[in-house]
Design an enzyme around this catalytic site. Structure first.
Site, short mmCIF file in Angstrom:
data_model
loop_
_atom_site.label_atom_id
_atom_site.label_comp_id
_atom_site.label_asym_id
_atom_site.label_seq_id
_atom_site.Cartn_x
_atom_site.Cartn_y
_atom_site.Cartn_z
CD GLN A 91 -14.71 -54.91 -47.76
OE1 GLN A 91 -15.70 -54.18 -47.90
NE2 GLN A 91 -14.75 -56.03 -47.06
CG HIS A 109 -12.36 -49.86 -49.23
ND1 HIS A 109 -13.16 -50.44 -48.26
CD2 HIS A 109 -13.05 -49.97 -50.38
CE1 HIS A 109 -14.29 -50.83 -48.81
NE2 HIS A 109 -14.25 -50.58 -50.10
CG ASN A 202 -18.56 -62.57 -40.03
OD1 ASN A 202 -18.70 -62.30 -38.84
ND2 ASN A 202 -18.50 -61.64 -40.97
CG LEU A 203 -16.64 -63.08 -34.96
CD1 LEU A 203 -16.64 -61.88 -34.03
CD2 LEU A 203 -15.76 -64.20 -34.42
CD GLU A 204 -22.54 -61.11 -36.07
OE1 GLU A 204 -22.95 -61.41 -34.94
OE2 GLU A 204 -22.36 -59.94 -36.46
CB ALA A 220 -10.40 -64.70 -38.93
N1 APR Z 1 -12.99 -63.31 -36.93
C1 APR Z 1 -13.86 -63.31 -37.97
N2 APR Z 1 -14.74 -62.29 -38.22
C2 APR Z 1 -14.72 -61.25 -37.36
C3 APR Z 1 -13.83 -61.18 -36.26
C4 APR Z 1 -12.94 -62.27 -36.07
N3 APR Z 1 -12.07 -62.30 -35.05
N4 APR Z 1 -14.08 -60.02 -35.59
C5 APR Z 1 -15.07 -59.39 -36.25
N5 APR Z 1 -15.46 -60.12 -37.32
C6 APR Z 1 -16.48 -59.79 -38.32
C7 APR Z 1 -17.72 -59.13 -37.77
O1 APR Z 1 -18.70 -60.10 -37.39
C8 APR Z 1 -18.19 -58.30 -38.98
O2 APR Z 1 -19.08 -59.06 -39.79
O3 APR Z 1 -15.90 -58.83 -39.19
C9 APR Z 1 -16.92 -58.01 -39.75
C10 APR Z 1 -16.47 -56.56 -39.69
O4 APR Z 1 -17.47 -55.80 -40.33
P1 APR Z 1 -17.28 -54.22 -40.46
O5 APR Z 1 -16.89 -53.64 -39.14
O6 APR Z 1 -18.50 -53.71 -41.17
O7 APR Z 1 -16.00 -54.05 -41.40
P2 APR Z 1 -15.93 -54.26 -42.98
O8 APR Z 1 -16.92 -55.29 -43.43
O9 APR Z 1 -14.50 -54.51 -43.31
O10 APR Z 1 -16.36 -52.82 -43.54
C11 APR Z 1 -16.29 -52.66 -44.94
O11 APR Z 1 -16.89 -50.34 -44.67
O12 APR Z 1 -16.77 -48.29 -43.70
C12 APR Z 1 -16.28 -49.06 -44.72
O13 APR Z 1 -14.22 -48.66 -45.71
C13 APR Z 1 -14.79 -49.25 -44.59
O14 APR Z 1 -13.55 -51.09 -45.50
C14 APR Z 1 -14.62 -50.76 -44.65
C15 APR Z 1 -15.94 -51.23 -45.23
#
Ligand code: APR
Length: 237
Positions: A91, A109, A202-204, A220
């Protein structure tokens, strides 16, 4: 851990967080400072293209400066060494998977280093700024170039190939995505429906928690390399 025949990996902003790139929905996420409806919808682009161009032009330098982290590198190693196909669907609009050595990454995306002409549909490399005066090198039209980023309200890219991958996968791994944006958030359901093992990194726990067989919590950059080594060790036995 069994031997798999088709591994499909979905990544989100979380996999690039340890490379210094902001995620979208965390406390200091991109969408906290720039409302989605001002910079990430096709309506926003039609109403105020200059503002949207400025947003992505400002993002480019830090995205291009970022380096792949251990998670990107581990996935590239898995693609190279695992005896069955390992497909990456991302994404993310950064190209850190490619910089880590991954190939054939499906950017559903789009990509921030590209622009698309709304007149002729051609895609060009756009590592420098584009704006309302950028001329399409193919059809010579001015002011019709848009970041090759899929805005809310637009169709995703590569979805035909994504559908085929999901229908045939036996291991689905989701890394660093909050699972709130569809249709990417539904990919795990398709994978489950065809009997794949499903892992969430994920972290959570996320809102998609229910669909995953396994939850691997942590950064990650630590959890993904560990998992990749286990998969490769299994293949060597
Ligand atoms: N290791 C693992 N997970 C992580 C880390 C890490 N170091 N840091 C953050 N995260 C997790 C967070 O807990 C969260 O669940 O990554 C996730 C990021 O979520 P979002 O910020 O919502 O990003 P994403 O899921 O990629 O968004 C999807 O939304 O706005 C649109 O186009 C945009 O591609 C994006 C889509």
């Amino acid at each position: 851990m069994q031997k798999y025949h088709n591994i499909v990996i979905l990544t989100g902003a979380g996999i690039s967080a340890e490379s210094g790139l902001a995620t979208f929905r965390s406390s200091n996420g991109l969408w906290n400072n720039h409302p989605v409806d001002k910079v990430a919808t096709i309506e926003a682009f039609e109403q105020n293209p200059a503002y949207v161009h400025d947003f992505y032009n400002e993002l480019k330098p830090e995205v291009f400066k970022a380096r792949p982290n251990a998670a990107h590198i581990a996935l590239a190693k898995l693609q190279k060494k695992y005896p069955s196909p390992v497909s990456i669907i991302t994404q993310n609009v950064d190209t850190l998977h490619e910089k880590a050595g991954s190939t054939h990454v499906l950017h559903i995306h789009g990509q921030i280093d590209q622009a698309v002409c709304l007149n002729c549909g051609k895609i060009i490399s756009a590592t420098s700024d584009i704006d309302t005066e950028t001329i399409c090198p193919f059809c010579q039209t001015m002011g019709m170039m848009k970041p090759n980023i899929v805005f809310f309200g637009e169709n995703l890219l590569c979805m035909d190939e994504v559908d085929i991958l999901l229908q045939h996968c036996d291991l689905f791994i989701s890394i660093g995505t909050s699972g709130v944006v569809f249709p990417a958030a539904s990919f795990v359901q398709t994978a489950k429906s065809v009997g794949a093992q499903t892992y969430e990194f994920n972290l959570e726990p996320t809102s998609n928690n229910f669909y995953f067989d396994h939850h691997i919590m942590g950064q990650a950059g630590i959890t993904v390399p560990e998992f990749v080594e286990k998969l490769l060790a299994q293949e060597e036995n």
